[in-house]
Structures are given as C-alpha cells and as structure tokens.
Design an enzyme around this catalytic site. Structure first.
Site, mmCIF file in Angstrom:
data_model
loop_
_atom_site.group_PDB
_atom_site.id
_atom_site.type_symbol
_atom_site.label_atom_id
_atom_site.label_comp_id
_atom_site.label_asym_id
_atom_site.label_seq_id
_atom_site.Cartn_x
_atom_site.Cartn_y
_atom_site.Cartn_z
ATOM 1 C CE1 TYR A 157 -4.454 -1.942 5.073
ATOM 2 C CE2 TYR A 157 -3.183 0.000 4.491
ATOM 3 C CZ TYR A 157 -3.950 -1.083 4.111
ATOM 4 O OH TYR A 157 -4.214 -1.308 2.775
ATOM 5 C CB SER A 161 -0.856 -0.011 1.270
ATOM 6 O OG SER A 161 -1.421 1.250 1.526
HETATM 7 N N1 LIG Z 1 -8.719 -0.631 -1.424
HETATM 8 C C1 LIG Z 1 -7.686 0.155 -1.150
HETATM 9 O O1 LIG Z 1 -7.816 1.382 -1.035
HETATM 10 C C2 LIG Z 1 -6.304 -0.432 -0.995
HETATM 11 C C3 LIG Z 1 -5.206 0.423 -1.077
HETATM 12 C C4 LIG Z 1 -3.933 -0.088 -0.913
HETATM 13 C C5 LIG Z 1 -3.756 -1.428 -0.668
HETATM 14 N N2 LIG Z 1 -4.856 -2.252 -0.582
HETATM 15 C C6 LIG Z 1 -4.622 -3.662 -0.280
HETATM 16 O O2 LIG Z 1 -5.126 -4.447 -1.318
HETATM 17 C C7 LIG Z 1 -5.493 -5.737 -0.813
HETATM 18 C C8 LIG Z 1 -6.884 -6.104 -1.293
HETATM 19 O O3 LIG Z 1 -7.788 -5.145 -0.802
HETATM 20 P P1 LIG Z 1 -9.177 -4.785 -1.524
HETATM 21 O O4 LIG Z 1 -9.217 -3.324 -1.627
HETATM 22 O O5 LIG Z 1 -9.379 -5.639 -2.705
HETATM 23 O O6 LIG Z 1 -10.165 -5.205 -0.320
HETATM 24 P P2 LIG Z 1 -11.533 -6.065 -0.305
HETATM 25 O O7 LIG Z 1 -12.026 -5.945 1.095
HETATM 26 O O8 LIG Z 1 -12.424 -5.678 -1.416
HETATM 27 O O9 LIG Z 1 -11.025 -7.543 -0.592
HETATM 28 C C9 LIG Z 1 -10.156 -8.192 0.309
HETATM 29 C C10 LIG Z 1 -10.494 -9.664 0.326
HETATM 30 O O10 LIG Z 1 -9.553 -10.294 1.224
HETATM 31 C C11 LIG Z 1 -10.269 -11.253 1.960
HETATM 32 N N3 LIG Z 1 -9.614 -11.536 3.243
HETATM 33 C C12 LIG Z 1 -9.484 -10.683 4.281
HETATM 34 N N4 LIG Z 1 -8.933 -11.312 5.325
HETATM 35 C C13 LIG Z 1 -8.705 -12.594 4.933
HETATM 36 C C14 LIG Z 1 -8.161 -13.726 5.571
HETATM 37 N N5 LIG Z 1 -7.780 -13.684 6.872
HETATM 38 N N6 LIG Z 1 -8.031 -14.871 4.869
HETATM 39 C C15 LIG Z 1 -8.450 -14.933 3.579
HETATM 40 N N7 LIG Z 1 -9.017 -13.900 2.925
HETATM 41 C C16 LIG Z 1 -9.139 -12.736 3.598
HETATM 42 C C17 LIG Z 1 -11.624 -10.631 2.192
HETATM 43 O O11 LIG Z 1 -12.589 -11.632 2.522
HETATM 44 C C18 LIG Z 1 -11.896 -9.940 0.876
HETATM 45 O O12 LIG Z 1 -12.643 -10.755 -0.009
HETATM 46 C C19 LIG Z 1 -5.377 -5.644 0.705
HETATM 47 O O13 LIG Z 1 -4.154 -6.221 1.118
HETATM 48 C C20 LIG Z 1 -5.350 -4.144 0.951
HETATM 49 O O14 LIG Z 1 -4.671 -3.812 2.133
HETATM 50 C C21 LIG Z 1 -6.115 -1.780 -0.757
#
Ligand SMILES: NC(=O)c1ccc[n+]([C@@H]2O[C@H](COP(=O)([O-])OP(=O)(O)OC[C@H]3O[C@@H](n4cnc5c(N)ncnc54)[C@H](O)[C@@H]3O)[C@@H](O)[C@H]2O)c1
Length: 279
Positions: free
Chosen positions: A170, A157
């Site tokens: 985080y 991130s």
């Molecule tokens: N959305 C943002 O703004 C953003 C920005 C930077 C980084 N990220 C990172 O991107 C990645 C994906 O995020 P996203 O935005 O797609 O979120 P999201 O919530 O849409 O999807 C995340 C998925 O991960 C799954 N998950 C969470 N904990 C879990 C566990 N213990 N075991 C198995 N699955 C699990 C959830 O069930 C969900 O389906 C994350 O690591 C997040 O930190 C997101």
C-alpha cells in the site's frame, strides 16, 4: 453544507463513488453545482480484506446527489479495466457535455509483512491503487484537454510520504500515486490542467472500520478490537486529538483543489492528516 456554486457548470468524474471518500466527494461536489460521473466496482476482489461495497451503495450515492438537486450518472466498472473506464467517462461526457474535474479515489487495502506477502496480494494492490489511478487519468485527460483545462485530484495517503507497519505494498502504491501526480502535473500544465494529490490520515470509512484492519492496530488483543479500542490505538498517530478524520474532510480538501480558488496550485501533495506527518 453551504452551496457557493464553486463548481457550477462543471462535470466531475469520481472513482470509488459507492461509499466512503468517493461518495463524500460526489455529494459535496454536487452541492457546489457539479454533475457527477460516478464509477465503482461494487464487488469483492481476491486478497482484499475490506468488506465490498454494493450496487445498493452506489445507488445510495446517486440518491444523495439527486437530493442536492444535482445530476449523476453511475457505472459499475473496475479501475483495472481501462476500456470499461473509458466507456464510463465517454457516456458521462456525452450526457453532461464535457469533463472538468477528475478524482481518482477508488482504493483497497490488505495486510502482510512485505517479505511474506503473496505475489497476488502485491499485484492486486499495485493494479488497483496505482495502475487504476493511471487508467483513471489516461481515459479522462483527453476530455480535459478538449475542454481547455481542468483539475485532477489523486487520493494518496499518509502512506504516500511515510512507511507504516504491515502495508508495504500500500505504501509503495501510494508513494507511486504522488509520483504519478507530479509527472502528470508537468505533462498537463501546458494544457491548463492542474494535478494535485491529497494525503489523508485514517479516515472513518469501511476501508479501516473492519475487523482485519482494526486487528492490525491492536495485535495485543486476541479478538477483533472494538471501535473504541481501535480509536485508542489510532489517536496517538495524529498531532491533533482525533483518531481519524471524516470523509467530508477529504472531500472539502478535494473541492478546494478542484475549484478555481486553487487556480495556481498544481503538483502539490496536500496532507489532510491532523498533523500525522509531524509525528
Ligand atoms: N479510509 C482511510 O483511512 C484512508 C486513508 C488514506 C487514504 N485512503 C484512500 O482513500 C481512497 C478511498 O478509500 P475509502 O476510505 O473511501 O474506502 P472505501 O472502502 O470506503 O471505498 C472505496 C471504494 O473504492 C471502490 N473500489 C475498490 N477497488 C475498486 C476497483 N478496482 N474499481 C472500482 N472501484 C473500486 C470500492 O468498491 C469502494 O466502494 C482509497 O484510495 C484509500 O486508499 C483512505
């Protein structure tokens, strides 16, 4: 999206595949010819403010992959459970014949000032967003080595290289992911396995598009901010004139790092951040 066969014959293991970035990676990689081993918890976790994904979401990902003509094997598993993950990967390797690409994408968010944060909130964050990434790599690496090489993409991130208000846990976990990536890149170079990370700015997924996260961006409002109010607060974070990027933008960067086009790129932390890091 045009299919150029950039992952033809490859098998990719993706965590967090039920929705958001993980789903976009699964569909994009399948368009390019990869078979997908998809894992997601599909359920709630204590201390997490994000509405949980469901098994129906994971099935939707499978349907989208199938509609590209691709193959996918889904497993409901928790990245905190290393044995469950090991079984999920082993089943996929048996079905598809090996493993070439790993995307550690599963993640959570929650919110509190660090000094006031509960132990449980801190620990769950580190367990999922850092140790879960370690587990993902741990169970996948023997298969990559057996294959004679591969590519690992860890989703960090902007919080992997800078601080942000109210999400110190985080930030610590995402900095840890970058460190894990660099260490693993050194360990695995001799095996022909490349390891990189992607550092997105805000991405338009349920992780941020919920009342709790939006409220953190607009503490001036006494009701949950609308999507437009959230966008107005998020936009100035980025150099380019966008409040957030889309999951496909992170999936495309992951695809590049996973493909042979990046064959001599390893140990890189690649921002997909609309210039956020220059602010
Ligand atoms: N959305 C943002 O703004 C953003 C920005 C930077 C980084 N990220 C990172 O991107 C990645 C994906 O995020 P996203 O935005 O797609 O979120 P999201 O919530 O849409 O999807 C995340 C998925 O991960 C799954 N998950 C969470 N904990 C879990 C566990 N213990 N075991 C198995 N699955 C699990 C959830 O069930 C969900 O389906 C994350 O690591 C997040 O930190 C997101």
């Amino acid at each position: 999206m045009r299919n150029q066969g950039r992952l033809t014959g490859k098998v990719a293991f993706i965590t967090g595949a039920a929705r958001g970035i993980g789903r976009a990676q699964a569909v994009r990689f399948a368009q390019e010819g990869a078979a997908i081993i998809a894992v997601d918890l599909c359920g709630p976790m204590d201390t997490v403010v994000v509405p949980p994904s469901t098994q129906a979401d994971l099935q939707d990902t499978a349907n989208l992959v199938n509609s590209t003509g691709g193959r996918i094997r889904t497993t409901v598993a928790d990245v905190r459970d290393v044995d469950g993950l090991r079984d999920a990967v082993a089943g996929g390797v048996e079905e598809f014949g090996g493993l070439d690409v790993v995307c550690a994408t599963a993640g959570i968010t929650s919110r509190a000032p660090l000094a006031e944060m509960s132990e449980a909130t801190w620990q769950t964050m580190l367990d999922v967003n850092l140790t879960g990434v370690f587990h993902t790599c741990k169970v996948a690496v023997p298969h990559l080595i057996e294959r004679g090489g591969g590519a690992v993409v860890l989703i960090s991130s902007i919080a992997g290289q800078r601080g942000l208000v109210g999400v110190g846990h985080y930030t610590a976990a995402k900095h840890g992911v970058v460190g894990l990536m660099r260490g693993l890149a050194h360990d695995l170079a001799a095996h022909g396995v490349r390891v990189n990370s992607v550092l997105p700015t805000n991405v338009d997924t349920p992780l941020i598009q919920n009342d709790a996260v939006r409220a953190g961006f607009r503490p001036d409002l006494e009701r949950p901010p609308t999507r437009a109010e959230f966008a107005a607060a998020a936009r100035p974070m980025n150099l380019l004139d966008v409040p957030w990027v889309d999951p496909i933008d992170v999936a495309n960067a992951s695809l590049f790092l996973a493909s042979d086009e990046a064959r001599y790129i390893t140990a890189v932390a690649l921002p997909v951040d609309a210039g956020n890091s220059q602010r």
